[in-house]
Design an enzyme around this catalytic site. Structure first.
Site, PDB file in Angstrom:
ATOM      1  N   PRO A 156      23.457 -27.271 -37.373  1.00  0.00           N
ATOM      2  CA  PRO A 156      23.522 -28.681 -38.178  1.00  0.00           C
ATOM      3  C   PRO A 156      24.544 -28.680 -39.169  1.00  0.00           C
ATOM      4  O   PRO A 156      24.921 -27.762 -39.892  1.00  0.00           O
ATOM      5  CB  PRO A 156      22.189 -28.601 -38.903  1.00  0.00           C
ATOM      6  CG  PRO A 156      21.583 -27.412 -38.791  1.00  0.00           C
ATOM      7  CD  PRO A 156      22.301 -26.781 -37.629  1.00  0.00           C
ATOM      8  N   ASN A 157      25.306 -30.065 -39.081  1.00  0.00           N
ATOM      9  CA  ASN A 157      26.138 -30.369 -40.207  1.00  0.00           C
ATOM     10  C   ASN A 157      27.455 -29.558 -39.906  1.00  0.00           C
ATOM     11  O   ASN A 157      28.691 -30.184 -40.444  1.00  0.00           O
ATOM     12  CB  ASN A 157      25.948 -30.018 -41.610  1.00  0.00           C
ATOM     13  CG  ASN A 157      24.648 -30.752 -42.003  1.00  0.00           C
ATOM     14  OD1 ASN A 157      24.678 -31.828 -41.910  1.00  0.00           O
ATOM     15  ND2 ASN A 157      23.835 -29.907 -42.433  1.00  0.00           N
ATOM     16  N   ARG A 189      34.829 -31.924 -45.554  1.00  0.00           N
ATOM     17  CA  ARG A 189      34.222 -31.451 -47.175  1.00  0.00           C
ATOM     18  C   ARG A 189      34.238 -30.137 -47.197  1.00  0.00           C
ATOM     19  O   ARG A 189      34.317 -29.439 -46.350  1.00  0.00           O
ATOM     20  CB  ARG A 189      32.830 -32.091 -47.026  1.00  0.00           C
ATOM     21  CG  ARG A 189      32.891 -33.691 -47.342  1.00  0.00           C
ATOM     22  CD  ARG A 189      31.495 -34.194 -47.423  1.00  0.00           C
ATOM     23  NE  ARG A 189      30.660 -33.211 -48.279  1.00  0.00           N
ATOM     24  CZ  ARG A 189      29.351 -32.980 -48.071  1.00  0.00           C
ATOM     25  NH1 ARG A 189      28.621 -33.197 -47.107  1.00  0.00           N
ATOM     26  NH2 ARG A 189      28.726 -31.822 -48.759  1.00  0.00           N
ATOM     27  N   TYR A 242      34.481 -23.851 -46.493  1.00  0.00           N
ATOM     28  CA  TYR A 242      34.445 -23.784 -44.746  1.00  0.00           C
ATOM     29  C   TYR A 242      35.884 -23.657 -44.125  1.00  0.00           C
ATOM     30  O   TYR A 242      35.937 -23.644 -43.045  1.00  0.00           O
ATOM     31  CB  TYR A 242      33.481 -24.780 -44.294  1.00  0.00           C
ATOM     32  CG  TYR A 242      31.877 -24.655 -44.724  1.00  0.00           C
ATOM     33  CD1 TYR A 242      31.394 -23.710 -44.538  1.00  0.00           C
ATOM     34  CD2 TYR A 242      31.450 -25.582 -45.526  1.00  0.00           C
ATOM     35  CE1 TYR A 242      29.976 -23.336 -44.837  1.00  0.00           C
ATOM     36  CE2 TYR A 242      30.208 -25.773 -46.080  1.00  0.00           C
ATOM     37  CZ  TYR A 242      29.480 -24.478 -45.786  1.00  0.00           C
ATOM     38  OH  TYR A 242      28.328 -24.382 -45.944  1.00  0.00           O
ATOM     39  N   ASN A 274      26.623 -19.846 -34.415  1.00  0.00           N
ATOM     40  CA  ASN A 274      26.558 -20.291 -35.780  1.00  0.00           C
ATOM     41  C   ASN A 274      25.428 -21.292 -35.895  1.00  0.00           C
ATOM     42  O   ASN A 274      25.555 -22.585 -35.666  1.00  0.00           O
ATOM     43  CB  ASN A 274      27.910 -21.097 -36.326  1.00  0.00           C
ATOM     44  CG  ASN A 274      27.940 -21.149 -37.878  1.00  0.00           C
ATOM     45  OD1 ASN A 274      26.810 -21.264 -38.496  1.00  0.00           O
ATOM     46  ND2 ASN A 274      29.075 -21.510 -38.361  1.00  0.00           N
ATOM     47  N   ALA A 303      22.445 -24.029 -41.259  1.00  0.00           N
ATOM     48  CA  ALA A 303      21.114 -23.799 -42.214  1.00  0.00           C
ATOM     49  C   ALA A 303      20.127 -23.173 -41.459  1.00  0.00           C
ATOM     50  O   ALA A 303      19.322 -22.406 -42.197  1.00  0.00           O
ATOM     51  CB  ALA A 303      20.788 -25.077 -43.056  1.00  0.00           C
ATOM     52  N   HIS A 329      18.611 -19.586 -41.887  1.00  0.00           N
ATOM     53  CA  HIS A 329      17.954 -18.924 -42.784  1.00  0.00           C
ATOM     54  C   HIS A 329      16.300 -19.394 -42.999  1.00  0.00           C
ATOM     55  O   HIS A 329      15.766 -19.060 -43.527  1.00  0.00           O
ATOM     56  CB  HIS A 329      18.374 -19.559 -44.195  1.00  0.00           C
ATOM     57  CG  HIS A 329      19.924 -19.470 -44.171  1.00  0.00           C
ATOM     58  ND1 HIS A 329      20.622 -18.380 -44.308  1.00  0.00           N
ATOM     59  CD2 HIS A 329      21.076 -20.293 -44.346  1.00  0.00           C
ATOM     60  CE1 HIS A 329      21.997 -18.506 -44.147  1.00  0.00           C
ATOM     61  NE2 HIS A 329      22.197 -19.832 -44.413  1.00  0.00           N
ATOM     62  N   ASP A 364      12.787 -16.556 -32.135  1.00  0.00           N
ATOM     63  CA  ASP A 364      11.945 -16.408 -30.781  1.00  0.00           C
ATOM     64  C   ASP A 364      12.714 -16.821 -29.725  1.00  0.00           C
ATOM     65  O   ASP A 364      12.654 -15.899 -28.670  1.00  0.00           O
ATOM     66  CB  ASP A 364      10.779 -17.129 -31.003  1.00  0.00           C
ATOM     67  CG  ASP A 364       9.681 -16.822 -32.079  1.00  0.00           C
ATOM     68  OD1 ASP A 364       9.927 -15.455 -32.692  1.00  0.00           O
ATOM     69  OD2 ASP A 364       8.521 -17.479 -32.366  1.00  0.00           O
ATOM     70  N   GLU A 403      26.142 -13.363 -33.837  1.00  0.00           N
ATOM     71  CA  GLU A 403      25.763 -14.400 -34.997  1.00  0.00           C
ATOM     72  C   GLU A 403      27.114 -14.334 -35.794  1.00  0.00           C
ATOM     73  O   GLU A 403      27.702 -13.762 -36.266  1.00  0.00           O
ATOM     74  CB  GLU A 403      24.853 -13.815 -36.065  1.00  0.00           C
ATOM     75  CG  GLU A 403      24.593 -14.691 -37.628  1.00  0.00           C
ATOM     76  CD  GLU A 403      23.784 -14.193 -38.454  1.00  0.00           C
ATOM     77  OE1 GLU A 403      23.446 -12.773 -38.441  1.00  0.00           O
ATOM     78  OE2 GLU A 403      23.134 -14.919 -39.123  1.00  0.00           O
ATOM     79  N   HIS A 406      29.546 -16.726 -39.011  1.00  0.00           N
ATOM     80  CA  HIS A 406      29.465 -17.803 -40.107  1.00  0.00           C
ATOM     81  C   HIS A 406      30.843 -17.947 -40.486  1.00  0.00           C
ATOM     82  O   HIS A 406      31.587 -16.888 -40.599  1.00  0.00           O
ATOM     83  CB  HIS A 406      28.518 -17.257 -41.288  1.00  0.00           C
ATOM     84  CG  HIS A 406      27.046 -17.203 -41.008  1.00  0.00           C
ATOM     85  ND1 HIS A 406      26.367 -18.242 -40.556  1.00  0.00           N
ATOM     86  CD2 HIS A 406      26.304 -16.086 -40.510  1.00  0.00           C
ATOM     87  CE1 HIS A 406      25.156 -18.039 -40.255  1.00  0.00           C
ATOM     88  NE2 HIS A 406      25.054 -16.666 -40.141  1.00  0.00           N
ATOM     89  N   SER A 413      31.611 -18.946 -43.707  1.00  0.00           N
ATOM     90  CA  SER A 413      31.658 -18.509 -44.973  1.00  0.00           C
ATOM     91  C   SER A 413      30.772 -17.082 -45.150  1.00  0.00           C
ATOM     92  O   SER A 413      30.312 -16.608 -44.097  1.00  0.00           O
ATOM     93  CB  SER A 413      30.947 -19.307 -46.061  1.00  0.00           C
ATOM     94  OG  SER A 413      29.564 -19.500 -45.591  1.00  0.00           O
ATOM     95  N   ARG A 437      26.841 -15.919 -51.386  1.00  0.00           N
ATOM     96  CA  ARG A 437      26.687 -17.333 -51.926  1.00  0.00           C
ATOM     97  C   ARG A 437      25.198 -17.402 -52.539  1.00  0.00           C
ATOM     98  O   ARG A 437      24.617 -16.413 -52.811  1.00  0.00           O
ATOM     99  CB  ARG A 437      26.897 -18.195 -50.999  1.00  0.00           C
ATOM    100  CG  ARG A 437      28.131 -18.405 -50.276  1.00  0.00           C
ATOM    101  CD  ARG A 437      28.666 -19.419 -49.118  1.00  0.00           C
ATOM    102  NE  ARG A 437      27.918 -20.724 -49.676  1.00  0.00           N
ATOM    103  CZ  ARG A 437      27.973 -21.686 -48.765  1.00  0.00           C
ATOM    104  NH1 ARG A 437      28.176 -21.481 -47.405  1.00  0.00           N
ATOM    105  NH2 ARG A 437      27.693 -22.831 -48.967  1.00  0.00           N
ATOM    106  N   ARG A 480      20.723 -18.219 -49.055  1.00  0.00           N
ATOM    107  CA  ARG A 480      21.470 -17.761 -47.721  1.00  0.00           C
ATOM    108  C   ARG A 480      21.684 -16.495 -47.583  1.00  0.00           C
ATOM    109  O   ARG A 480      22.201 -16.020 -46.489  1.00  0.00           O
ATOM    110  CB  ARG A 480      23.027 -18.381 -47.865  1.00  0.00           C
ATOM    111  CG  ARG A 480      23.033 -19.893 -48.233  1.00  0.00           C
ATOM    112  CD  ARG A 480      24.389 -20.476 -48.185  1.00  0.00           C
ATOM    113  NE  ARG A 480      24.495 -21.461 -48.905  1.00  0.00           N
ATOM    114  CZ  ARG A 480      24.272 -22.779 -48.392  1.00  0.00           C
ATOM    115  NH1 ARG A 480      24.133 -22.913 -46.834  1.00  0.00           N
ATOM    116  NH2 ARG A 480      24.375 -23.906 -49.100  1.00  0.00           N
TER     117      ARG A 480
END
Ligand code: CA2
Length: 146
Positions: A11-12, A19, A24, A76, A79, A82, A89, A100, A102, A104, A109, A113
Site C-alpha cells: 500500500p501507498n 511525497r 523514501y 515490500n 505498512a 507491521h 501465513d 523483504e 524497505h 527506509s 523510525r 515500524r
C-alpha cells in the site's frame, strides 16, 4: 526459460516520488521497475513487478508465485509489514524464498515500524538503501539460483 522473480509492492507505494522524498527518495515505482528490468536482463532473470493497496492481492500473488515455481519473491509489503498475519501465513504456505525490502530503515523510525511480521518468514531482509534496497535484493535473488 529464465527463472522468475516476482517483485511485490504494498500500500501507498504507488505514490513513491510524490511525497516525503527525505524518507523514501525521489525515485518512482516506475523508475525503480525500469532499473530492475535492465538489471534482470543482465542477470538473465525474468521479473514481474506489481503494486497493490489491497492485502488480499498480495496474498493471491504470493500463492501465484508458489504455483509458478518462482525463484524468489522480492516483497515490500509497505505498512502491511507491521500488521499482516495473512501475508505472514501466505509466505509460510509457499516454498518460494521471500526477500523483504524497505526503502527506509524502519528500525530507525517510529516504534510501530520496528516489528516486522514478514522478517521471521523471509529468507532475508534489506532496508534503508532507497531504490538500492531493490537492486541489492535482485542480486540476492540471482544468487539463489543453482
Ligand atoms: O520503507 C519502506 O519501504 C516501507 O515499507 C514503506 C511503507 C512504510 O509503512 C513501512 O514502514 C516502510 C510506506 C510506504 C508509503 O509510501 C509513500 C511514498 C510516498 C508518499 C507517501 C507514501
Amino acid at each position: 526459460m529464465k527463472p522468475l522473480v516476482l517483485i511485490l509492492n504494498g500500500p501507498n507505494l504507488n505514490l513513491l516520488g510524490t511525497r516525503e522524498p527525505e524518507i523514501y527518495g525521489r525515485d518512482t515505482l516506475d523508475s525503480i521497475g525500469a532499473a530492475l528490468s535492465a538489471q534482470a536482463d543482465a542477470l538473465s532473470l525474468e521479473i514481474d513487478m506489481r503494486q497493490s493497496n489491497h492485502e488480499g492481492h498480495l496474498v493471491d500473488w504470493i500463492h501465484e508465485a508458489g504455483a509458478a515455481g518462482a525463484l524468489a519473491i522480492i516483497l515490500n509489503a509497505g505498512a502491511y509489514t507491521h500488521t499482516s498475519i495473512a501475508i505472514h501465513d501466505a509466505i509460510k504456505a509457499v516454498s518460494v524464498p521471500v526477500i523483504e525490502v524497505h526503502l527506509s530503515n524502519p528500525h530507525a523510525r517510529e516504534a510501530f515500524r520496528h516489528k516486522s511480521l514478514i522478517a521471521p518468514v523471509a529468507k532475508g531482509s534489506i532496508c534503508g538503501f532507497g531504490a538500492g534496497s531493490y537492486t541489492l535484493a535482485l542480486d540476492a535473488a540471482a544468487a539463489l539460483r543453482h
